[in-house]
Write an enzyme that holds these catalytic residues in place. Sequence first.
Site, short mmCIF file in Angstrom:
data_model
loop_
_atom_site.label_atom_id
_atom_site.label_comp_id
_atom_site.label_asym_id
_atom_site.label_seq_id
_atom_site.Cartn_x
_atom_site.Cartn_y
_atom_site.Cartn_z
N ASP A 180 7.33 -5.73 -2.28
CA ASP A 180 7.37 -4.64 -3.25
C ASP A 180 6.94 -5.20 -4.60
O ASP A 180 7.63 -6.04 -5.18
CB ASP A 180 8.79 -4.07 -3.31
N HIS A 181 5.80 -4.72 -5.09
CA HIS A 181 5.25 -5.29 -6.33
C HIS A 181 6.09 -4.92 -7.56
O HIS A 181 5.83 -5.42 -8.65
CB HIS A 181 3.81 -4.82 -6.53
N ARG A 182 7.07 -4.04 -7.39
CA ARG A 182 7.94 -3.73 -8.52
C ARG A 182 8.95 -4.84 -8.78
O ARG A 182 9.40 -5.02 -9.92
CB ARG A 182 8.70 -2.42 -8.26
#
Length: 474
Positions: free
Chosen positions: A444-446
Amino acid sequence: MPQVFEFRLPDLGEGLTEAEIVRWLVEVGDVVAIDQPVVEVETAKAMVEVPCPYGGVVTARFGEEGAELPVGAPLLTVAVGSQEPVTGQDPASGSSSGSRGATETEPASGNDSASGNVLVGYGTGAPAARRRRVRPASFSATATSTATATAPAPAPAPAKAPVEPPVPAAEEPRGPVAVISPLVRKLARQHGLDLRLVAGSGRDGLILRTDVESAIKVAEEEQVAAEAPAPRPAAGSASRQAGERIALRGVRGAVADKLARSRREIPDATCWVDADATELMAARAAMNKAGGSASAPKVSVLALLARICTAALARFPELNSTVDTEAREIVRLSEVHLGFAAQTERGLVVPVVRDAHSRNVESVGAEIARLTEVARTGKLTPADLTGGTFTLNNYGVFGVDGSTPIINHPEAAMLGVGRIVPKPWVHQGELAVRQVVQLSLTFDHRVCDGGTAGGFLRYVADCVEQPAVLLRTL
């Protein structure tokens, strides 16, 4: 004579110094109430509706939609006529085409021409004015020019608001609703949803984003059903498309819903690397040889990889996280509950090894074997399938080298392992045949950037190529 007040972009807190104008909520000539939202701005951390501390007529706006403004820059000016609060009188009506409506307010504490608040919900210094929206048919040019949007009522009792037409989708529903997030309000506005009709599932009835999304889905389904033409079956033909139909129910249906939600909500990315697993396979053979009796449980490759994952998560805790979308917060989890993908006759399931971070290879392997057997018999309980914080996916058993798996929502990452096969490999400066495996990490790039994800994957690959590296963390 009216006084013109300038309202500047307030300090939005959390060290933010600028914001981008996403959407103006008022036009020049509109009558606004104290603490009425006038503009929607986006910061580096959230979407925020900014309320104006003055009640009167908007005389100017500064900045187009899409423009970025620093804190303290002028947003708009408001002409304030009377310093007395409105207690029931409606604004003047006329034929102006530029106005979208007016409001009436009850007195605000301390100062009736301005609330003293900077941004509602961000440490305001005075209680916000209570307001009741009134939408007259139009707003006269005379009222605009003299800025007499507020005037004393002839009687102390507030007048009842006239019956209104349905609120357009672009406006926020009237009345108090249990909503904190500006994003939830925006989502409801975009779909014309009246938040007063939504039952909140949060604490004390708080309306969450999932509540709004569910209500929107129900409304869309009802609209589609209402607009769908009545079926006209023809002789000798089926009313639906021909072909075998398999219902998405039970485990398969739950998996379908979860994977769709993951793709919809998580901005995932994948990185991968090839690793020489020759030494890992040799270490596994040595462990099993030293196990004693032939009946002793064998150490599996999956158990070794699971232990490597827990060691890597200790070094890179960002990947053992989840995202609270309502609070816009990343929640780093202190315990590792390791899920592993298992294919069964009923579909794909992900049993969870509890407290994997506190287990050794033998303990992890025994729990994986137990859960796998329970999965094959179809007797996994909900507790066996929930609460995972990270997933290990060994798709190499299907004879494939690589994949970009879908993250097991609401987790933040998944490690994929391809088949281990002999391949040409440069070893100690010479070409040799080695046992090679492809490792892939979908994350998850968040919760992190590529540097963290790459560091995690590189550490896993180093442990696969040189199992002695893992001894440092045991």
